[in-house]
Design an enzyme around this catalytic site. Sequence first.
Site, short mmCIF file in Angstrom:
data_model
loop_
_atom_site.label_atom_id
_atom_site.label_comp_id
_atom_site.label_asym_id
_atom_site.label_seq_id
_atom_site.Cartn_x
_atom_site.Cartn_y
_atom_site.Cartn_z
N TYR A 152 0.84 -1.21 0.00
CA TYR A 152 0.00 0.00 0.00
C TYR A 152 0.88 1.26 0.00
CZ TYR A 152 -3.65 3.28 1.55
OH TYR A 152 -4.54 4.34 1.65
N ASP A 153 1.81 1.32 0.97
CA ASP A 153 2.61 2.55 1.13
C ASP A 153 3.46 2.82 -0.11
OD1 ASP A 153 1.57 2.00 3.61
OD2 ASP A 153 3.46 2.07 4.70
N GLU A 154 4.16 1.77 -0.57
CA GLU A 154 5.04 1.97 -1.73
C GLU A 154 4.22 2.11 -3.01
OE1 GLU A 154 7.83 2.94 -1.24
OE2 GLU A 154 9.09 1.68 0.02
N LYS A 156 1.37 3.62 -3.22
CA LYS A 156 0.91 5.01 -3.25
C LYS A 156 2.07 5.97 -3.57
CE LYS A 156 -3.51 4.85 -2.11
NZ LYS A 156 -4.60 5.49 -2.86
N ASN A 181 -6.03 9.94 8.23
CA ASN A 181 -7.20 9.18 8.73
C ASN A 181 -8.51 9.94 8.61
OD1 ASN A 181 -6.15 6.82 9.53
ND2 ASN A 181 -5.86 7.39 11.68
N PHE A 198 -13.66 0.50 17.18
CA PHE A 198 -14.12 0.93 18.50
C PHE A 198 -15.63 1.09 18.54
CE2 PHE A 198 -10.02 3.14 20.28
CZ PHE A 198 -9.42 1.89 20.38
N THR A 217 -0.55 8.18 18.71
CA THR A 217 -1.54 9.22 18.42
C THR A 217 -2.00 9.13 16.95
OG1 THR A 217 0.07 10.86 17.72
CG2 THR A 217 -0.52 10.81 20.07
N ARG A 218 -3.21 9.60 16.74
CA ARG A 218 -3.76 9.73 15.39
C ARG A 218 -4.57 11.02 15.34
NH1 ARG A 218 -0.78 6.19 14.96
NH2 ARG A 218 -0.99 4.15 13.97
N GLN A 283 3.17 8.09 15.68
CA GLN A 283 2.53 9.40 15.68
C GLN A 283 2.09 9.74 14.28
OE1 GLN A 283 5.75 11.95 16.98
NE2 GLN A 283 4.45 12.64 18.66
N1 LIG Z 1 -10.22 6.70 4.47
C1 LIG Z 1 -9.02 7.12 4.77
O1 LIG Z 1 -8.77 7.44 5.95
C2 LIG Z 1 -7.95 7.25 3.73
C3 LIG Z 1 -6.70 7.74 4.14
C4 LIG Z 1 -5.70 7.88 3.18
C5 LIG Z 1 -5.95 7.57 1.86
N2 LIG Z 1 -7.17 7.11 1.50
C6 LIG Z 1 -7.36 6.78 0.08
O2 LIG Z 1 -8.62 7.20 -0.37
C7 LIG Z 1 -9.14 6.25 -1.30
C8 LIG Z 1 -10.52 5.79 -0.84
O3 LIG Z 1 -10.40 5.18 0.44
P1 LIG Z 1 -11.67 4.63 1.25
O4 LIG Z 1 -11.39 4.87 2.68
O5 LIG Z 1 -12.89 5.15 0.64
O6 LIG Z 1 -11.50 3.08 0.99
P2 LIG Z 1 -12.55 2.01 0.42
O7 LIG Z 1 -11.88 0.68 0.49
O8 LIG Z 1 -13.87 2.16 1.10
O9 LIG Z 1 -12.72 2.48 -1.08
C9 LIG Z 1 -11.87 2.09 -2.12
C10 LIG Z 1 -12.74 1.73 -3.30
O10 LIG Z 1 -11.90 1.35 -4.40
C11 LIG Z 1 -12.43 0.18 -4.98
N3 LIG Z 1 -11.32 -0.54 -5.62
C12 LIG Z 1 -10.28 -1.17 -5.02
N4 LIG Z 1 -9.46 -1.71 -5.95
C13 LIG Z 1 -10.00 -1.40 -7.16
C14 LIG Z 1 -9.62 -1.66 -8.49
N5 LIG Z 1 -8.49 -2.35 -8.77
N6 LIG Z 1 -10.40 -1.19 -9.49
C15 LIG Z 1 -11.54 -0.51 -9.22
N7 LIG Z 1 -11.95 -0.22 -7.98
C16 LIG Z 1 -11.18 -0.67 -6.96
C17 LIG Z 1 -13.04 -0.59 -3.84
O11 LIG Z 1 -13.99 -1.57 -4.25
C18 LIG Z 1 -13.66 0.53 -3.02
O12 LIG Z 1 -14.97 0.82 -3.44
C19 LIG Z 1 -8.13 5.11 -1.40
O13 LIG Z 1 -7.32 5.34 -2.53
C20 LIG Z 1 -7.31 5.26 -0.15
O14 LIG Z 1 -6.01 4.81 -0.32
C21 LIG Z 1 -8.17 6.93 2.40
#
Ligand SMILES: NC(=O)c1ccc[n+]([C@@H]2O[C@H](COP(=O)([O-])OP(=O)(O)OC[C@H]3O[C@@H](n4cnc5c(N)ncnc54)[C@H](O)[C@@H]3O)[C@@H](O)[C@H]2O)c1
Length: 322
Positions: A152-154, A156, A181, A198, A217-218, A283
Amino acid sequence: MSRNRIANRKRILVTGGAGFLGSHLCERLLADGAEVLCVDSFYSGTRDNVRHLVSNPHFEVLRHDVTESLTVEVDEIYNLACPASPIHYQRDPIHTMKTSVFGAMNMLGLAKRTGAKILQASTSEVYGDPEVHPQIEHYWGRVNPIGLRSCYDEGKRAAESLFFDYHRMHGVRIKVPRIFNTYGPRMHPNDGRVISNFVVQSLNGEELTIYGEGSQTRSFCYVSDLIEGFVRLMATPDDVTGPINLGNPEEFTIRELAELTTELTGAAAAVRFLPLPSDDPVQRRPDIKRARDLLGWHPEIKLRDGLAKTIDYFRDVAGNAG
Ligand SMILES: NC(=O)c1ccc[n+]([C@@H]2O[C@H](COP(=O)([O-])OP(=O)(O)OC[C@H]3O[C@@H](n4cnc5c(N)ncnc54)[C@H](O)[C@@H]3O)[C@@H](O)[C@H]2O)c1
């Protein structure tokens, strides 16, 4: 008028539109008067998240995996497709990496061909377990390249790199928010993220599981605040590319979050301590000066208020299921 526009409505593609953030974004864009195409593979998102939108004639859902190319005509692209919680993204780490990298390439290719502006949902995870606190955008991060979270990290980080290369090489208009978050209604109930954990545990009368001592922390941003940040960033002039932190700088320990959750649900405040998972950052707090200066943006919803709305949502879902 652009050939992509029908009756002056912007045509906007939201990948991952059936996910937690994506569904709120689709809702907001429709309310702003856009034509919205929601593309999702339903890997971690659900049709239920967008069911209330399907009767809207300006909304369309397409089942599609972004690792495959897509040919559509659009004015703007929000690239959110990617499982976001460790439970989901570690289930098939290779596909997670492909989603970030091939997904970014496919969507950037589409943006290049159509001239669309494109926003990439990046993440605070690009900072890894940070030595700099709060995290500022020019900090390069401390990420383990071979750990369980690296898919995930790499992934992104690679996606960010592709975004900036398409911008430099092909002049693609990019916007890169780094999301911290975010929580709110329609979070997945069992995806292992701390707020949903939670709230669900508390509503079920179970002990709240705290990993480590709970002193890590978050910062928690309510979903409507984040979506406002997305929309403002997309509307900025072309020279505003980011990366730009979007998150709530108010910091809470996990223990404080557990206490607030039990206070708001009215449940007994029992907790259970489990070992800290690997690469769990100690953190996390965004420096949001850049977002304040460039977008005039800051989060408005207090954790207490956002958490209360989230608890109401999970109560409703449990009520409807039962
Ligand atoms: N929610 C957070 O706190 C947060 C924090 C940092 C980054 N993000 C980023 O925001 C975006 C949305 O996150 P979220 O919390 O809504 O997550 P989520 O898992 O609810 O939503 C991701 C969506 O992408 C779809 N998906 C996954 N792989 C796919 C693919 N290969 N092709 C098509 N669709 C695909 C999933 O079915 C899902 O509907 C993500 O890219 C995530 O990395 C979210």
